[in-house]
Design an enzyme around this catalytic site. Structure first.
Site, short mmCIF file in Angstrom:
data_model
loop_
_atom_site.label_atom_id
_atom_site.label_comp_id
_atom_site.label_asym_id
_atom_site.label_seq_id
_atom_site.Cartn_x
_atom_site.Cartn_y
_atom_site.Cartn_z
CG MET A 55 -1.94 -1.29 0.92
SD MET A 55 -3.53 -0.90 2.01
CE MET A 55 -2.86 -0.70 3.61
N GLY A 71 10.96 -2.72 5.70
CA GLY A 71 10.37 -4.07 5.70
C GLY A 71 9.64 -4.55 4.22
CG HIS A 72 6.77 -1.88 2.51
ND1 HIS A 72 6.75 -0.81 3.09
CD2 HIS A 72 5.48 -2.55 2.40
CE1 HIS A 72 5.38 -0.77 3.71
NE2 HIS A 72 4.63 -1.75 3.01
NE ARG A 127 -3.15 1.66 9.75
CZ ARG A 127 -3.56 0.73 9.07
NH1 ARG A 127 -2.74 -0.24 9.14
NH2 ARG A 127 -4.58 0.70 8.34
#
Ligand code: AMP
Length: 285
Positions: free
Chosen positions: A32, A38-39, A190
């Protein structure tokens, strides 16, 4: 090479067709956006199993409840494009909302079974319908040989694996361990919403899950160990949606005596910010 950003499915497929014609193996990394390391670990993992990497960026309204943070979810397409290029991605697919869901869009995927019951679904009842619908669409659009998901969203991973098997979707699913800050806090798009104090307290979530895993691993009762973890997390100032232990492979309830193959999964809230995390009971990553 400057990585191409396609917002159009036909254009994206033209790239894929060229790669396919030359026998390239293609991996999809669905995200997203608002990318963090992490991505990028997912992109690295994709490069291990494929020749060309498509990273999709789509903030999927169907997986957000009306009360959730769809409109405020961070969006940084340009910075994401640069990060994807640096990480070795070959194509960014960032479809338009209207193209993904035209006004007459009328189809959705519904997955049942143990992986779908009792965790996120209790608090986000339409979430997995939204996730599986968009992932099925992305898999149909890109038709990758491999698709890479993070263990950060462990229930999502298991639900998607179920869907791919049940619908005979010809793709191999790969899972990547959770990437964490040095403090132990799981990286999340987030986390930018956490204020300084919440950021200092947030690593307690992972610490509590590790203490719980260790307790179960060394023979303490599952329920008592989970209760202790819940108390630790509450003492750190977080409200708990759930802290549960499940069988890792399919998220069925975990039985005493078989606990070492389990996973502890948690969702907690700091005000409006919802954080999820999970750890393996056997102490592996
Ligand atoms: P999102 O953009 O949050 O939808 O996440 C896209 C993919 O990245 C999902 O497969 C997530 O599980 C994965 N992901 C997000 N955060 C992490 C992390 N900290 N470590 C590993 N994978 C992650």
């Amino acid at each position: 090479m400057i990585v191409s950003i396609c917002t159009d499915v036909a254009l994206m497929r033209e790239h894929i067709a060229v790669w396919r014609a030359s026998g390239k193996r293609i991996a999809l990394v669905p995200t997203m956006g608002a990318l963090h390391p992490g991505h990028l670990a997912l992109i690295s993992a994709a490069k291990e199993v494929a020749d060309r990497i498509v990273v999709s960026i789509f903030v999927n309204p169907k997986q957000f409840a009306p009360s959730e943070d769809f409109t405020t979810y961070p969006r940084h397409l340009e910075a994401d494009g640069a990060a994807i290029e640096d990480a070795g991605g070959d194509l960014v697919y960032a479809p338009d909302l209207e193209a993904m869901y035209p006004p007459d869009f009328a189809t959705s995927i519904h997955v049942e079974g143990p992986a779908t019951v009792g965790l996120e679904d209790r608090f986000r009842p339409t979430h997995f319908q939204g996730v599986t619908t968009v992932v099925a669409k992305l898999l149909m659009q890109v038709q990758p040989d491999a698709a890479i998901f993070g263990e950060k969203d462990y229930q999502q991973l298991r639900v998607i694996e179920r869907m791919v098997v049940d619908l005979d979707i010809p793709v191999e699913i790969y899972a990547v361990p959770i990437m964490r800050e040095e403090s132990g806090l799981a990286l999340s798009s987030r986390n930018v919403f956490l204020d300084n104090e919440q950021r200092v307290r947030a690593p307690a979530i992972q610490r509590a899950l590790h203490v719980c895993a260790e307790a179960i691993r060394t023979g303490q009762a599952i329920d008592e160990s989970l209760d202790a973890a819940r108390r630790m997390i509450e003492d750190a100032g977080f409200a708990i949606d759930y802290v549960e232990a499940r069988r890792a492979e399919d998220l069925a309830p975990l039985e005493e005596g078989h606990a070492k193959s389990g996973r502890i999964l948690a969702a907690v809230r700091a005000g409006d910010i919802r954080l999820i995390d999970n750890v393996a009971i056997d102490g592996s990553l």
